[in-house]
Design a protein around this motif. Structure first.
Motif, PDB file in Angstrom:
ATOM      1  N   THR A   1       0.815  -1.213   0.000  1.00  0.00           N
ATOM      2  CA  THR A   1       0.000   0.000   0.000  1.00  0.00           C
ATOM      3  C   THR A   1       0.849   1.264   0.000  1.00  0.00           C
ATOM      4  N   SER A   2       2.111   1.139   0.437  1.00  0.00           N
ATOM      5  CA  SER A   2       2.939   2.339   0.352  1.00  0.00           C
ATOM      6  C   SER A   2       3.730   2.339  -0.939  1.00  0.00           C
ATOM      7  N   LEU A   3       3.381   1.430  -1.851  1.00  0.00           N
ATOM      8  CA  LEU A   3       3.963   1.337  -3.186  1.00  0.00           C
ATOM      9  C   LEU A   3       5.454   1.031  -3.136  1.00  0.00           C
ATOM     10  N   ASN A   4       5.860   0.305  -2.095  1.00  0.00           N
ATOM     11  CA  ASN A   4       7.270  -0.058  -1.995  1.00  0.00           C
ATOM     12  C   ASN A   4       7.520  -1.504  -2.349  1.00  0.00           C
ATOM     13  N   ALA A   5       6.511  -2.182  -2.848  1.00  0.00           N
ATOM     14  CA  ALA A   5       6.701  -3.561  -3.301  1.00  0.00           C
ATOM     15  C   ALA A   5       5.861  -3.738  -4.553  1.00  0.00           C
TER      16      ALA A   5
ATOM     17  N   ILE B   1      -7.415   1.246   5.877  1.00  0.00           N
ATOM     18  CA  ILE B   1      -8.292   0.687   4.854  1.00  0.00           C
ATOM     19  C   ILE B   1      -7.763   1.056   3.476  1.00  0.00           C
ATOM     20  N   MET B   2      -7.833   0.105   2.562  1.00  0.00           N
ATOM     21  CA  MET B   2      -7.072   0.226   1.332  1.00  0.00           C
ATOM     22  C   MET B   2      -7.455   1.406   0.450  1.00  0.00           C
ATOM     23  N   ASP B   3      -8.737   1.793   0.431  1.00  0.00           N
ATOM     24  CA  ASP B   3      -9.063   2.890  -0.473  1.00  0.00           C
ATOM     25  C   ASP B   3      -8.653   4.236   0.089  1.00  0.00           C
ATOM     26  N   GLN B   4      -8.073   4.221   1.300  1.00  0.00           N
ATOM     27  CA  GLN B   4      -7.443   5.439   1.775  1.00  0.00           C
ATOM     28  C   GLN B   4      -5.934   5.279   1.792  1.00  0.00           C
ATOM     29  N   ALA B   5      -5.485   4.031   1.805  1.00  0.00           N
ATOM     30  CA  ALA B   5      -4.044   3.818   1.893  1.00  0.00           C
ATOM     31  C   ALA B   5      -3.377   4.003   0.537  1.00  0.00           C
ATOM     32  N   LEU B   6      -4.084   3.603  -0.513  1.00  0.00           N
ATOM     33  CA  LEU B   6      -3.501   3.715  -1.838  1.00  0.00           C
ATOM     34  C   LEU B   6      -3.877   5.032  -2.487  1.00  0.00           C
ATOM     35  N   PRO B   7      -3.062   5.517  -3.421  1.00  0.00           N
ATOM     36  CA  PRO B   7      -3.478   6.687  -4.199  1.00  0.00           C
ATOM     37  C   PRO B   7      -4.743   6.346  -4.961  1.00  0.00           C
ATOM     38  N   GLN B   8      -5.585   7.341  -5.153  1.00  0.00           N
ATOM     39  CA  GLN B   8      -6.894   7.086  -5.754  1.00  0.00           C
ATOM     40  C   GLN B   8      -6.784   6.423  -7.118  1.00  0.00           C
ATOM     41  N   GLN B   9      -5.773   6.825  -7.867  1.00  0.00           N
ATOM     42  CA  GLN B   9      -5.629   6.258  -9.201  1.00  0.00           C
ATOM     43  C   GLN B   9      -5.394   4.757  -9.155  1.00  0.00           C
ATOM     44  N   VAL B  10      -4.631   4.337  -8.124  1.00  0.00           N
ATOM     45  CA  VAL B  10      -4.282   2.923  -8.037  1.00  0.00           C
ATOM     46  C   VAL B  10      -5.472   2.123  -7.516  1.00  0.00           C
ATOM     47  N   ILE B  11      -6.149   2.666  -6.532  1.00  0.00           N
ATOM     48  CA  ILE B  11      -7.278   1.915  -5.971  1.00  0.00           C
ATOM     49  C   ILE B  11      -8.368   1.732  -7.024  1.00  0.00           C
ATOM     50  N   GLN B  12      -8.477   2.696  -7.933  1.00  0.00           N
ATOM     51  CA  GLN B  12      -9.467   2.573  -8.998  1.00  0.00           C
ATOM     52  C   GLN B  12      -9.160   1.350  -9.853  1.00  0.00           C
ATOM     53  N   LYS B  13      -7.858   1.094 -10.029  1.00  0.00           N
ATOM     54  CA  LYS B  13      -7.460  -0.067 -10.818  1.00  0.00           C
ATOM     55  C   LYS B  13      -7.778  -1.343 -10.036  1.00  0.00           C
ATOM     56  N   VAL B  14      -7.597  -1.310  -8.734  1.00  0.00           N
ATOM     57  CA  VAL B  14      -7.937  -2.477  -7.920  1.00  0.00           C
ATOM     58  C   VAL B  14      -9.428  -2.780  -8.057  1.00  0.00           C
ATOM     59  N   PHE B  15     -10.242  -1.725  -8.013  1.00  0.00           N
ATOM     60  CA  PHE B  15     -11.685  -1.923  -8.173  1.00  0.00           C
ATOM     61  C   PHE B  15     -11.989  -2.562  -9.521  1.00  0.00           C
ATOM     62  N   GLU B  16     -11.315  -2.051 -10.548  1.00  0.00           N
ATOM     63  CA  GLU B  16     -11.550  -2.599 -11.880  1.00  0.00           C
ATOM     64  C   GLU B  16     -11.148  -4.068 -11.902  1.00  0.00           C
TER      65      GLU B  16
ATOM     66  N   ILE C   1      -2.531  -4.089 -11.879  1.00  0.00           N
ATOM     67  CA  ILE C   1      -2.430  -3.183 -10.741  1.00  0.00           C
ATOM     68  C   ILE C   1      -0.995  -2.689 -10.626  1.00  0.00           C
ATOM     69  N   ASP C   2      -0.055  -3.590 -10.850  1.00  0.00           N
ATOM     70  CA  ASP C   2       1.340  -3.191 -10.783  1.00  0.00           C
ATOM     71  C   ASP C   2       1.653  -2.132 -11.823  1.00  0.00           C
ATOM     72  N   LYS C   3       1.070  -2.316 -13.010  1.00  0.00           N
ATOM     73  CA  LYS C   3       1.290  -1.331 -14.072  1.00  0.00           C
ATOM     74  C   LYS C   3       0.738   0.026 -13.642  1.00  0.00           C
ATOM     75  N   ALA C   4      -0.418   0.005 -13.022  1.00  0.00           N
ATOM     76  CA  ALA C   4      -1.024   1.268 -12.588  1.00  0.00           C
ATOM     77  C   ALA C   4      -0.137   1.951 -11.559  1.00  0.00           C
ATOM     78  N   VAL C   5       0.477   1.149 -10.687  1.00  0.00           N
ATOM     79  CA  VAL C   5       1.374   1.734  -9.688  1.00  0.00           C
ATOM     80  C   VAL C   5       2.561   2.397 -10.366  1.00  0.00           C
TER      81      VAL C   5
ATOM     82  N   ASP D   1       2.730   3.524 -13.437  1.00  0.00           N
ATOM     83  CA  ASP D   1       2.266   4.733 -14.116  1.00  0.00           C
ATOM     84  C   ASP D   1       2.135   5.886 -13.150  1.00  0.00           C
ATOM     85  N   TYR D   2       1.542   5.577 -12.006  1.00  0.00           N
ATOM     86  CA  TYR D   2       1.333   6.634 -11.020  1.00  0.00           C
ATOM     87  C   TYR D   2       2.664   7.207 -10.556  1.00  0.00           C
TER      88      TYR D   2
END
Lengths: 291, 437, 270
Positions: free
Chosen positions: B234-238, B391-406, B425-429, B431-432
């Protein structure tokens, strides 16, 4: 003479001034923003020239789908919503008992806020407890039941049906107004000449309603490109972004992702696309009827 | 006994706060709001310096705030408070808009995580780290809440609510199926099948908007990835292209295929999923500390339901949490900031919480009373004592969580394989992150 | 189409149309427990007429309705006047800029509102017009101009030129032409605009939310939002509130749709 040339501008002045202040200048500012990458707050914006626009088509996975959805919605609206509105107006134009009540019923959904329309229809579409499937089951048509909003292939159409229900009031009222300005003479002359109702409709009503058609077609097209409330409230753009439209995707980009530049680019793509169709259409109809 | 202690403690604290404030007013320089050049010193009760602050908060269910603010105004005659109320989505939009046009109010309500990070990240909030030390927030507020109000090491908000999530079920459904809350993950999965066989929908989730089903997704991710990996993800470090992520989505697919979710859940409104729970036609739903109030309104009684912590089989066993806070405008003048901080501390203080506990919601303040109407509140708050994840939709940037939803939707629909989901999802991360450079 | 068939078609269509409306009405008089525990198309187990009272109170509709009425009653006539003047210029005063200018106005209709919010927010704040009636009315008029000009221009164009000439002979200047000929003959168009404009203003949500921050000035759409909570939406009260809020719109509609009568009474011949 000086006054003669200035007069139109005087009449136009209030509209022009307000319009420029409230709409035009802010829109041009948005156009300007569409050439930058910006989060809305940072003191510096990064100039990216046309990249936002190019990325929409090349990299954005949702934009092409959203655009397609809007175009589908537009075609559907021009055929179904407009057609139904026109038919209702024609039917309700003649004196009828209960005409006011009937007109009211068809107009009523139009005044409801999008949220209420969306909720009612979403409940009607509920796969297990919804009205639509229950009716189909009782009619023995169980194989026709679907999870209406859950299947990407049909979700948009399901929402569209709700959109027709909500939207038909507008063209109906516009056509009623237009029909009420039609002179009677041509019809009387046509009857004397032995024309049947269909011919009267096709050769008299339609041409005389030209101005109304311009209005209805323009508003229908523009409304279908801008459609937002009902989609967001019924599906949120899902499932899997399959019902996203340009307005909702613009909302996501601007307010959720803070991509101001891309959001602005989407807005202006919307404008360009509509302009391509509407402007020639308006010019064509203006020329045709000698002003 | 505990009550008396907490009252004494609150009085001491209140006294401490007041003392802190008057010295603050004394050191206030004459600049700013153009109020009279009167040097305010000591007793702020004399109407020397009138300060007016604007506050934005939510509307529905927040009537207690108006009353609390009225109480506050009585004690602080020189502070005028103007509250503007907004709906859940409008407040997010309006705050963004106000940030863009530099018209933020003096104090506003926001959620934590990436919903609220926009403001501190862009220098719009007041840094409260020193005030927190001086006013001893660590003793006043739940640690999890404080952590969630901290960005980049700086405390950026005064915590108001701490919400903890858990798995809820109707007692009648579990009794009929002869079940007890699961202690292991295998247990949990076995129960899903038992529930299905007993004629209810095992998992009441609706994916419209993505965030409801996400609560299950993140629980699975915590189970398969463990706390460490979960936090890194969630902190985009993995990289999200990870076996734990793939397994998570495999489970979502499996549960969908086995019919554990409601029919058409992919676009079902979460509230329609909740209805199944109210009707006791479903087994499990993932909701939080607010759910007692929902149950009281829509179902029979919260007492007819129970909740358990999702069995992640990890140490520590962490539930999902999120905090809500008041942020203070970093660019307002000092007098306003002080008044706002005072107000925020007041409405989040133990006294006020206790006074309005019926409607307050799940407080971030420590040592508060518990209302009878919210029987599961304490259990849930305690479940976060060993640690919690945002909670994940606050932990991740909005752009990334949108991809998780998709991804959730597409996997359920069979359009993506679980591997594809992880890759996308990794690609979205990536990109972000590229955009951020 | 013969009368009987016409009726049958209309009745069938209207029944289909009315079904969702009936559900809205049901929802408005149910209790939350009823709504959540039974399929939503079922009859209410108990009629909770007090929902309307609760919605009125909780949605602060007395105050919000007053504000909305005030805004609408000023905005609609004023807007129509401004648009009529402009449409008159575009269609009746011969000048070569009519088409380009009309296109310019039309473009405004295409711009999504969300695209203009940030600049407008800055503008209103700089001119201290936030949470003021002039501020919001100005913005509403601005957004209404394209549609209004579109409609009025269209209808003005259907009015025969001969009438202009008749007015000229009678000694009417442009203003006279405007007031005595064009306006009266455009009553169906103006009625249409009143109906749509009033409704649009009444239901307008986005701009009202942003540009009216003072609670005492908020509009009725804000009141409707009061039922959407963070964790749950109170649909029963929401539907009740919506039904209350549309009563004025419907009254306006019924009043003005009388103008949709057949033919142009007593004008054309000659």
């Amino acid at each position: 003479m000086g006054l003669r040339a200035v007069k139109p501008w005087i009449f136009l002045l209030p509209a022009l001034v307000i319009y420029m202040t409230v709409i035009l200048v802010p829109s041009l500012y948005t156009l300007y923003l569409s050439f930058f990458s910006w989060n809305g707050i940072a003191p510096t914006k990064t100039f990216v020239s046309l990249h936002n626009y190019i990325d929409l088509f090349m990299k954005d996975t949702v934009f092409p789908r959203a655009l397609k959805n809007n175009l589908l919605w537009m075609i559907g609206s021009l055929i179904v919503t407009l057609g139904l509105g026109l038919s209702l107006a024609l039917l309700l134009n003649k004196k009828l008992k209960g005409r006011t009540l009937l007109r009211g019923i068809f107009y009523f959904p139009y005044i409801l806020s999008g949220v209420v329309v969306a909720t009612v229809w979403a409940w009607m579409y509920n796969p297990t407890q919804g009205f639509v499937n229950k009716v189909l089951e009782s009619a023995g048509l169980e194989s026709w039941t679907h999870a209406w909003l859950a299947e990407p292939k049909i979700a948009l159409y399901a929402v569209f049906v709700a959109g027709v229900w909500q939207g038909v009031g507008q063209p109906m009222v516009l056509f009623l107004a237009g029909l009420s300005t039609l002179p009677q003479d041509p019809y009387e002359a046509a009857i004397i000449d032995g024309a049947n109702p269909f011919q009267s409709f096709w050769y008299i009503t339609i041409p005389l309603l030209q101005e109304t058609f311009v209005i209805v077609i323009a508003t229908t097209m523009i409304a279908s490109m801008k459609v937002y409330d009902i989609i967001i409230a019924m599906t949120g753009g899902g499932p899997a972004e399959s019902t996203q439209v340009l307005s909702s995707w613009m909302y996501y980009q601007t307010f959720k992702f803070a991509n101001i530049g891309i959001g602005s680019a989407i807005s202006w793509m919307l404008v360009f696309i509509v302009m391509i169709v509407i402007v020639p259409y308006v010019y064509y109809t203006t020329k045709k009827s000698h002003l | 006994m505990k009550k008396r202690l907490s009252i004494v403690a609150s009085i001491l604290l209140a006294g401490g706060m007041l003392a802190g404030c008057s010295s603050g007013a004394g050191s206030n320089d004459s600049g700013g709001a153009g109020s009279s050049g009167a040097t305010a010193s000591g007793d702020k009760k004399d109407a020397g310096q009138k300060v007016s602050i604007t506050v934005w908060s939510l509307d529905n269910g927040w009537e207690w705030l108006d009353k609390a603010v009225d109480d506050f105004k009585k004690e602080n005659a020189n502070i005028d408070v103007q509250i503007s109320k907004y709906g859940t989505d409008p407040i997010k939009e309006n705050l963004k808009l106000a940030a863009n046009s530099k018209t933020l109010p003096d104090m506003w309500f926001t959620w934590g995580g990436s919903l609220g990070s926009f403001y501190p990240e862009n220098g719009l909030t007041q840094d409260l780290t020193q005030i927190a030390k001086d006013h001893k927030y660590a003793e006043l507020y739940n640690k999890a809440a404080l952590d969630m109000s901290t960005y980049d090491g700086k405390l950026s908000g005064i915590p108001l609510h701490l919400n903890v999530l858990g798995m809820w079920y109707p007692n009648s459904v579990y009794e009929k199926a002869n079940l007890k809350p699961p202690t292991t993950f295998a247990d949990f999965e076995a129960q899903l099948q038992t529930l299905k066989d007993s004629g209810v929908t095992p998992l009441a989730f609706g994916s419209k908007g993505g965030w409801h089903t996400m609560r299950l997704t993140e629980a699975l991710l915590e189970h398969y990835g463990g706390p460490d990996l979960h936090d890194k993800l969630t902190s985009l470090n993995a990289s999200w292209n990870d076996p734990a992520v793939v397994k998570t989505f495999e489970k979502l697919k499996a549960y969908t295929d086995k019919g554990y979710f409601p029919k058409g859940y992919v676009s079902l409104d979460p509230q329609e999923a909740e209805a199944l729970i109210y009707q006791q036609k479903a087994g499990l739903i993932n909701e939080g500390t607010w759910f007692d109030r929902n149950l009281n309104t829509n179902a029979t009684d919260a007492k007819n339901y129970s909740v358990f912590k999702f069995p992640t089989e990890q140490k520590p066993a962490r539930p999902s949490v999120f905090a809500e806070m008041f942020q203070i405008n970093g660019n307002a003048d000092k007098a306003k900031q002080e008044a706002a901080v005072k107000l925020a501390e007041y409405v989040t203080s133990v006294n006020v919480v206790n006074k309005y506990i019926e409607d307050y919601g799940s407080p971030a303040a420590l040592n508060t009373k518990i209302s009878e109407k919210t029987p599961h509140l304490k259990q849930l708050l305690d479940s976060a004592n060993d640690g919690a994840f945002l909670i994940m939709d606050q932990a991740l940037p909005q752009q990334v969580i949108q991809k998780v939803f998709e991804a959730q939707d597409r996997v359920a629909l069979g359009e993506w394989t679980p591997q594809q989901a992880a890759q996308e999802i990794d690609k979205a991360v990536t990109d972000y992150k590229n955009k951020k450079k | 189409m013969s009368g009987a068939i016409r009726y049958v078609v209309l009745i069938v269509l209207s029944v289909l149309f009315v079904i969702p409306l009936v559900f809205i009405a049901f929802t408005a008089v149910k209790s939350n427990a009823d709504l959540m525990n039974h399929p939503f198309y079922t009859l209410p187990k108990q009629l909770h007429w007090d929902n309307f009272l609760k919605a009125w109170k909780q949605g602060r509709m007395d105050m919000y309705m007053k504000n909305t009425v005030l805004i609408s009653v000023i905005k609609v006539p004023l807007g129509i006047l401004i648009e009529a003047l402009a449409a008159f210029a575009l269609t009746r005063l011969h000048f070569k800029w009519s088409e380009p200018l009309f296109t310019l106005f039309l473009v405004g209709m295409m711009i999504p509102m969300q695209a203009t919010l940030v600049p407008l927010n800055i503008l209103l704040n700089k001119t201290h017009l936030v949470s003021t009636y002039p501020g919001i009315i100005l913005i509403y008029i601005g957004f209404g101009i394209p549609f209004g000009i579109l409609i009025l221009r269209g209808f003005f164009r259907t009015i025969p030129k001969e009438l202009d000439e008749a007015a000229l002979i009678d000694g009417c200047g442009d203003i006279g032409k405007f007031l005595r000929v064009i306006i009266p003959l455009s009553m169906p168009a103006i009625a249409t605009l009143v109906i749509f404009d009033f409704m649009a203003t009444w239901n307008e949500f986005l701009l009202a939310q942003i540009f009216i921050t003072k609670d005492t000035m908020k509009t009725i759409t804000t009141g409707l939002m009061a039922f959407r909570g963070q964790f749950t939406t109170d649909y029963t009260l929401l539907n009740a509130a919506v039904l209350i809020s549309i009563v004025p719109i419907f009254i306006v509609y019924l009043t003005f749709q009388k103008y949709f009568v057949n033919g142009m009474a007593g004008s054309v011949k000659g």
